[in-house]
Each structure stands twice: as structure tokens, then as C-alpha cells.
Scaffold this motif. Sequence first.
Motif, mmCIF file in Angstrom:
data_model
loop_
_atom_site.group_PDB
_atom_site.id
_atom_site.type_symbol
_atom_site.label_atom_id
_atom_site.label_comp_id
_atom_site.label_asym_id
_atom_site.label_seq_id
_atom_site.Cartn_x
_atom_site.Cartn_y
_atom_site.Cartn_z
ATOM 1 N N ALA A 83 75.315 26.591 90.065
ATOM 2 C CA ALA A 83 74.433 27.040 88.990
ATOM 3 C C ALA A 83 74.617 26.175 87.743
ATOM 4 N N ASN A 84 75.869 25.891 87.390
ATOM 5 C CA ASN A 84 76.132 25.035 86.229
ATOM 6 C C ASN A 84 75.576 23.625 86.439
ATOM 7 N N PHE A 85 75.694 23.118 87.661
ATOM 8 C CA PHE A 85 75.187 21.782 87.965
ATOM 9 C C PHE A 85 73.670 21.724 87.802
ATOM 10 N N PHE A 86 72.967 22.693 88.369
ATOM 11 C CA PHE A 86 71.509 22.720 88.228
ATOM 12 C C PHE A 86 71.119 22.776 86.760
ATOM 13 N N TYR A 87 71.865 23.565 85.995
ATOM 14 C CA TYR A 87 71.483 23.825 84.607
ATOM 15 C C TYR A 87 71.700 22.619 83.700
ATOM 16 N N SER A 88 72.811 21.905 83.872
ATOM 17 C CA SER A 88 73.151 20.887 82.878
ATOM 18 C C SER A 88 73.284 19.464 83.400
ATOM 19 N N GLN A 89 73.409 19.268 84.729
ATOM 20 C CA GLN A 89 73.680 17.935 85.238
ATOM 21 C C GLN A 89 72.635 17.394 86.212
ATOM 22 N N ALA A 90 71.983 18.259 86.947
ATOM 23 C CA ALA A 90 71.066 17.789 87.988
ATOM 24 C C ALA A 90 69.893 17.016 87.389
ATOM 25 N N PRO A 91 69.407 16.001 88.085
ATOM 26 C CA PRO A 91 68.231 15.260 87.614
ATOM 27 C C PRO A 91 67.035 16.193 87.413
ATOM 28 N N ARG A 92 66.243 15.877 86.398
ATOM 29 C CA ARG A 92 65.049 16.684 86.085
ATOM 30 C C ARG A 92 63.789 16.044 86.672
ATOM 31 N N ASP A 118 71.505 29.778 81.152
ATOM 32 C CA ASP A 118 70.562 30.800 80.707
ATOM 33 C C ASP A 118 69.523 30.913 81.823
ATOM 34 N N PRO A 119 69.580 31.982 82.634
ATOM 35 C CA PRO A 119 68.683 32.103 83.792
ATOM 36 C C PRO A 119 67.204 32.028 83.436
ATOM 37 N N ARG A 120 66.865 32.332 82.190
ATOM 38 C CA ARG A 120 65.454 32.309 81.778
ATOM 39 C C ARG A 120 64.900 30.893 81.727
ATOM 40 N N LYS A 121 65.773 29.891 81.742
ATOM 41 C CA LYS A 121 65.313 28.515 81.624
ATOM 42 C C LYS A 121 65.188 27.799 82.969
ATOM 43 N N PHE A 122 65.673 28.422 84.033
ATOM 44 C CA PHE A 122 65.485 27.828 85.346
ATOM 45 C C PHE A 122 64.019 27.880 85.748
ATOM 46 N N ASN A 123 63.598 26.947 86.577
ATOM 47 C CA ASN A 123 62.271 26.990 87.194
ATOM 48 C C ASN A 123 62.421 27.628 88.572
ATOM 49 N N TRP A 124 62.109 28.912 88.648
ATOM 50 C CA TRP A 124 62.306 29.664 89.889
ATOM 51 C C TRP A 124 61.214 29.292 90.886
ATOM 52 N N LEU A 125 61.623 28.850 92.062
ATOM 53 C CA LEU A 125 60.670 28.451 93.101
ATOM 54 C C LEU A 125 60.292 29.603 94.016
ATOM 55 N N TYR A 269 65.903 30.233 94.875
ATOM 56 C CA TYR A 269 65.889 28.771 94.785
ATOM 57 C C TYR A 269 65.293 28.363 93.441
ATOM 58 N N VAL A 270 65.875 27.305 92.865
ATOM 59 C CA VAL A 270 65.418 26.849 91.547
ATOM 60 C C VAL A 270 65.320 25.325 91.498
ATOM 61 N N LEU A 271 64.468 24.863 90.589
ATOM 62 C CA LEU A 271 64.514 23.506 90.074
ATOM 63 C C LEU A 271 65.194 23.584 88.708
ATOM 64 N N SER A 275 62.191 20.548 84.267
ATOM 65 C CA SER A 275 61.526 19.791 85.335
ATOM 66 C C SER A 275 60.039 19.710 85.028
ATOM 67 N N PRO A 276 59.362 18.630 85.424
ATOM 68 C CA PRO A 276 57.934 18.480 85.130
ATOM 69 C C PRO A 276 57.106 19.635 85.704
ATOM 70 N N PRO A 277 56.259 20.249 84.898
ATOM 71 C CA PRO A 277 55.459 21.391 85.366
ATOM 72 C C PRO A 277 54.647 21.078 86.619
ATOM 73 N N GLU A 278 54.142 19.825 86.726
ATOM 74 C CA GLU A 278 53.344 19.473 87.897
ATOM 75 C C GLU A 278 54.167 19.586 89.176
ATOM 76 N N LEU A 279 55.441 19.162 89.111
ATOM 77 C CA LEU A 279 56.291 19.236 90.289
ATOM 78 C C LEU A 279 56.739 20.664 90.577
ATOM 79 N N VAL A 280 56.947 21.447 89.521
ATOM 80 C CA VAL A 280 57.306 22.846 89.710
ATOM 81 C C VAL A 280 56.184 23.561 90.472
ATOM 82 N N ALA A 281 54.941 23.345 90.034
ATOM 83 C CA ALA A 281 53.797 23.975 90.695
ATOM 84 C C ALA A 281 53.681 23.503 92.139
ATOM 85 N N LEU A 282 53.876 22.204 92.366
ATOM 86 C CA LEU A 282 53.773 21.655 93.717
ATOM 87 C C LEU A 282 54.847 22.251 94.625
#
Length: 341
Positions: A83-92, A118-125, A269-271, A275-282
Motif C-alpha cells: 500500500a505504501n509503495f503504490f501511494y508514494s513510490q510506484a510509477p504514475r 490516504d485511501p481517498r487518493k487511490f484510483n480504485w479499479l 485493486y488500485v492504480l 495516474s492519468p485519468p484516461e488510463l484510469v478509465a481504460l
Amino acid sequence: MKLHRGLLPLAACFVTIASGMSFAQPASDYYEGKQIRMIIGHPVGNDYDLGGRFLAKYLTKHIPGNPTIVVSNMPAASSVAAANFFYSQAPRDGTVFGSFSRNIPSQALLGQANLKVDPRKFNWLGGTALPGRVCVAWHTSKVRTPADLLQHELIVGGGGAGTSLSIVPTVFNHVLGTKFRVVEGYKGTTGAVLAMARGEVEGVCATYGQFRVYEQLVKDGKLRFILRAEEAPIPSIPDVPSIYDLAKSDEQRQLMRFVFSSVEFGRPYVLPPESPPELVALMRKAFADAVKDPELIAEAARLKLDMTYRPPEDLVKLVDNLYRTPQPVIDTIKKLVPNIR
């Protein structure tokens, strides 16, 4: 070093490209020829791991460009590291996504020290599965019903502060006065069941799906379901009683509902944030299409693997509802269950 004023716009441009992403091509073409990394915050063989690898098999054909999905595990600190990795280190840039414990949102709200999200900032897939939690006991245990837990100690295997193995019995002890004794250090349900067979512990609490590989132990009477952690019955074991039968006040029920609402996240699952909105939607569309794929549904049924679809909108709503919890309730939970902070 001072940057020449004339170079500032160029520097800003580089920062924008590095931190976000600039689409020089349609989002539908973005993943062609690329490799995506799916990170699972649990050990190999765990329910999250099995569900994630199964999803990856079908997801790749529903993502435009059919990228290769490489699955890796990051189980440290009961998926807190993931969770920490996704939030602060993973590529966007849409090339890394994955899952972590369904307990992460409530743990973040409770202020768990090593969880920096902050779970509210994840892009939930989206999510898969709608699991129920159960507690089981080895056949030699004196505990056979929820009421027995008020009189007899049950030694159960724990997997760390962020796992159902530890959270479920700890909540029951503090809220209802049950007599679970949690022995930490086991790697998931598999490790705890092996420990039962060796006589090290007498039981374990986990999601019901974790026990599908132990059907023979259940049939042979060596492993007994003693309770479910939710109010609603589990269709395949409808006679297993609910722990809520021991609740004597509305406050007790409210506290347990807060903690156990995480079951509705399924395997989330999250991005990463930003992350770019276009990719989140895709990716959200690809996720939904994969889980609704008739071939996936048929194979999941054969494997007895719960792949119930949890839409991203539902997960966002769950997070929002958690953050609307009255502060007095949160404060009470922190006092009653200090080890899940």
C-alpha cells in the motif's frame, strides 16, 4: 545551483512529463507492446495471490494492446508495504497496479503508525470476491460454539496487525470479551492450518474462501467452523452461527460493523494516486470486462474461486463512508483494539 530564468519553462515541462504523463497517442494504443506489473501485497498461495494471478490471465486480453502482465508479490508488513509503495513510490504511468489488504482503508483511518496512505487518493479499479470471515477450530479444541469462547481459551494463529487472522479475534476479545489467544508469526491461513495439525495452535480466523483447499479436513471432522464474523449467513455454510449473537448492545454491533465493513472491498485493486485519468478509465473498463468474461466466470466456478465483481464506484463509496464515521466511534475503537492502529 541557480536556474537561468529563460530555462524555467523548459524545466517545468520536464517536471510535468516526469510526474504525470503526456499522451502523444490515444490511450487505447498506449499499452501496445508494453509490460504491466501487478503487485499483490500477500504471499504466494494466499487467496489474494490466487485471485490476482487468475485475474491477470484474463485481464491482459481486455486491455487494448494486450500488454503482458507480470505478477509479483510484496507481502511485507501484512501488505502495508505494498500500500505504501503504490501511494508514494510506484510509477504514475499506468504500468504498475495491484492489490493490498481490504483492511487498509480502516487501518489508515485509525492511524496505523507504519501505514502512510490516504485511501481517498487511490484510483480504485474495482474488486473481486465478496468474502465472509469465519473462525475455525481443530477437532481437539473444547470450543465448538461462539458461546464457548466466553468460557474457554482458543489459541489461534495470527499473521500480523494488518491481517484478518489477527484483527478478527482481537476485535472479538475487546468488544465481546471472548477468550482468543493470538500467537503471531504465521504466514497466512496455510501456515496457521499447518500449525493446527502440529498442535501449535487450536484455530484460526480468516476469510471463508481460504478454506476451500481444506474441504477434506472439514469432511473428516478435523476442522470445524465455529462462527462467522458477519451478520448475513454464508450461503454454503448457512448453519454456522454469527458472532453477532453474542453482542448485547448497539454499541458493540456498531464497533464490529466499522471494523468488518472491509469485507465489502473484496480483493481491491488500485492504480497509484495522480495516474492519468484516461488510463484510469481504460483500466476500469478492462477490469470490469475481464471479471464479466464468460470464460473467466466458468473457470472460476470450476475452481471454486470467488470472483464476484465489486465496481470501483462502490469501493469509493465505502471509503467515503468510512471517513464519515463519527470521531467518538473511531476513538473508542482505538482504545479497545490498540494493535490495529
